[in-house]
Design a protein around this motif. Structure first.
Motif, PDB file in Angstrom:
ATOM      1  N   ASP A 221       0.824  -1.204   0.000  1.00 11.52           N
ATOM      2  CA  ASP A 221       0.000   0.000   0.000  1.00 11.52           C
ATOM      3  C   ASP A 221       0.858   1.254   0.000  1.00 11.52           C
ATOM      4  O   ASP A 221       0.481   2.274  -0.572  1.00 11.52           O
ATOM      5  N   GLU A 222       1.992   1.186   0.698  1.00 11.66           N
ATOM      6  CA  GLU A 222       2.911   2.315   0.750  1.00 11.66           C
ATOM      7  C   GLU A 222       4.203   1.920   0.065  1.00 11.66           C
ATOM      8  O   GLU A 222       4.720   0.820   0.288  1.00 11.66           O
ATOM      9  N   LEU A 223       4.739   2.810  -0.760  1.00 10.36           N
ATOM     10  CA  LEU A 223       5.968   2.527  -1.483  1.00 10.36           C
ATOM     11  C   LEU A 223       6.611   3.826  -1.919  1.00 10.36           C
ATOM     12  O   LEU A 223       5.999   4.895  -1.846  1.00 10.36           O
ATOM     13  N   LEU A 224       7.840   3.723  -2.383  1.00  3.38           N
ATOM     14  CA  LEU A 224       8.528   4.853  -2.965  1.00  3.38           C
ATOM     15  C   LEU A 224       8.848   4.513  -4.410  1.00  3.38           C
ATOM     16  O   LEU A 224       9.531   3.524  -4.674  1.00  3.38           O
ATOM     17  N   LEU A 225       8.358   5.327  -5.318  1.00  9.15           N
ATOM     18  CA  LEU A 225       8.691   5.205  -6.732  1.00  9.15           C
ATOM     19  C   LEU A 225       9.766   6.236  -7.033  1.00  9.15           C
ATOM     20  O   LEU A 225       9.600   7.430  -6.722  1.00  9.15           O
ATOM     21  N   VAL A 226      10.882   5.772  -7.584  1.00  7.45           N
ATOM     22  CA  VAL A 226      11.992   6.648  -7.944  1.00  7.45           C
ATOM     23  C   VAL A 226      12.145   6.578  -9.460  1.00  7.45           C
ATOM     24  O   VAL A 226      12.475   5.529 -10.007  1.00  7.45           O
ATOM     25  N   ARG A 227      11.886   7.692 -10.110  1.00  4.03           N
ATOM     26  CA  ARG A 227      12.064   7.778 -11.571  1.00  4.03           C
ATOM     27  C   ARG A 227      13.412   8.428 -11.836  1.00  4.03           C
ATOM     28  O   ARG A 227      13.682   9.523 -11.349  1.00  4.03           O
ATOM     29  N   LEU A 228      14.254   7.743 -12.592  1.00  4.89           N
ATOM     30  CA  LEU A 228      15.584   8.253 -12.914  1.00  4.89           C
ATOM     31  C   LEU A 228      15.670   8.570 -14.403  1.00  4.89           C
ATOM     32  O   LEU A 228      15.217   7.776 -15.238  1.00  4.89           O
ATOM     33  N   ARG A 229      16.275   9.696 -14.693  1.00  8.06           N
ATOM     34  CA  ARG A 229      16.509  10.100 -16.083  1.00  8.06           C
ATOM     35  C   ARG A 229      17.934  10.613 -16.194  1.00  8.06           C
ATOM     36  O   ARG A 229      18.420  11.311 -15.304  1.00  8.06           O
ATOM     37  N   ARG A 230      18.573  10.279 -17.283  1.00  8.11           N
ATOM     38  CA  ARG A 230      19.929  10.769 -17.557  1.00  8.11           C
ATOM     39  C   ARG A 230      19.815  11.830 -18.644  1.00  8.11           C
ATOM     40  O   ARG A 230      19.397  11.548 -19.766  1.00  8.11           O
ATOM     41  N   ARG A 231      20.172  13.059 -18.277  1.00  9.18           N
ATOM     42  CA  ARG A 231      20.074  14.159 -19.230  1.00  9.18           C
ATOM     43  C   ARG A 231      21.246  14.133 -20.207  1.00  9.18           C
ATOM     44  O   ARG A 231      22.231  13.419 -20.003  1.00  9.18           O
ATOM     45  N   ALA A 232      21.158  14.934 -21.255  1.00  9.05           N
ATOM     46  CA  ALA A 232      22.217  15.011 -22.264  1.00  9.05           C
ATOM     47  C   ALA A 232      23.544  15.462 -21.656  1.00  9.05           C
ATOM     48  O   ALA A 232      24.616  15.069 -22.132  1.00  9.05           O
ATOM     49  N   ASP A 233      23.505  16.268 -20.580  1.00 12.07           N
ATOM     50  CA  ASP A 233      24.738  16.725 -19.917  1.00 12.07           C
ATOM     51  C   ASP A 233      25.243  15.702 -18.892  1.00 12.07           C
ATOM     52  O   ASP A 233      26.145  15.988 -18.121  1.00 12.07           O
TER      53      ASP A 233
END
Length: 156
Positions: free
Chosen positions: A122-134
């Motif tokens: 019911d409880e969680l942590l969603l971590v979205r990771l993105r690598r930018r061009a820099d």
């Protein structure tokens, strides 16, 4: 309403350090889902989480074995169950891993888990990771549930 927190991590060492801080807040029963494309830093973040938990052993992506259990080196704190859901075909295969049982005794981190593993807790942590061009990593933290909102606030 849950809120998002956005962080910029310029170096790999920043990702590891953030992971250490996050790992220091984890306890048995916690679910962390990591979402992002190849090379975004999911496994690097998991290495930091493992360090924060004090688990033993080398942390690598469990792509072919699907899941690995890492025990705390000092015998205190929860184990880390590290899952790579990339090759899983759907919800049935997530169920086959019996992660809900692991959640009673361990902290579970699922790479590629968004859209598949949310129903485990019911409880969680969603971590979205993105690598930018820099080459800077952007992390978007999406806490779900009061416990995670408080802990994400602690992370700063």
């Amino acid at each position: 309403m849950d809120t998002e927190h956005v962080l910029e991590l310029a170096e790999e060492s920043d990702t590891l350090e953030f992971g250490r801080r996050l790992g220091g807040l984890l306890r048995a029963g916690d679910l962390v889902l990591l979402d992002g494309p190849l090379g975004a830093g999911k496994t690097v973040l998991t290495r930091g989480i493992a360090a924060g938990l004090g688990v033993a052993g080398r942390i690598t992506s469990p792509t072919f074995v699907i899941a690995r259990v890492h025990r705390p080196e000092r015998g205190t704190g929860p184990a880390l169950v590290h899952v790579d859901a990339y090759r899983l075909g759907g919800l049935d295969e997530i169920d086959d891993l019996d992660l809900d049982t692991d959640l009673t005794e361990a902290a579970v981190v699922v790479e590629w888990g968004a859209g598949m593993a949310e129903r485990l807790a019911d409880e969680l942590l969603l971590v979205r990771l993105r690598r930018r061009a820099d080459d800077v990593r952007e992390l978007v933290l999406e806490p779900r549930g009061e416990s995670w909102r408080r802990r994400v606030d602690e992370l700063g």
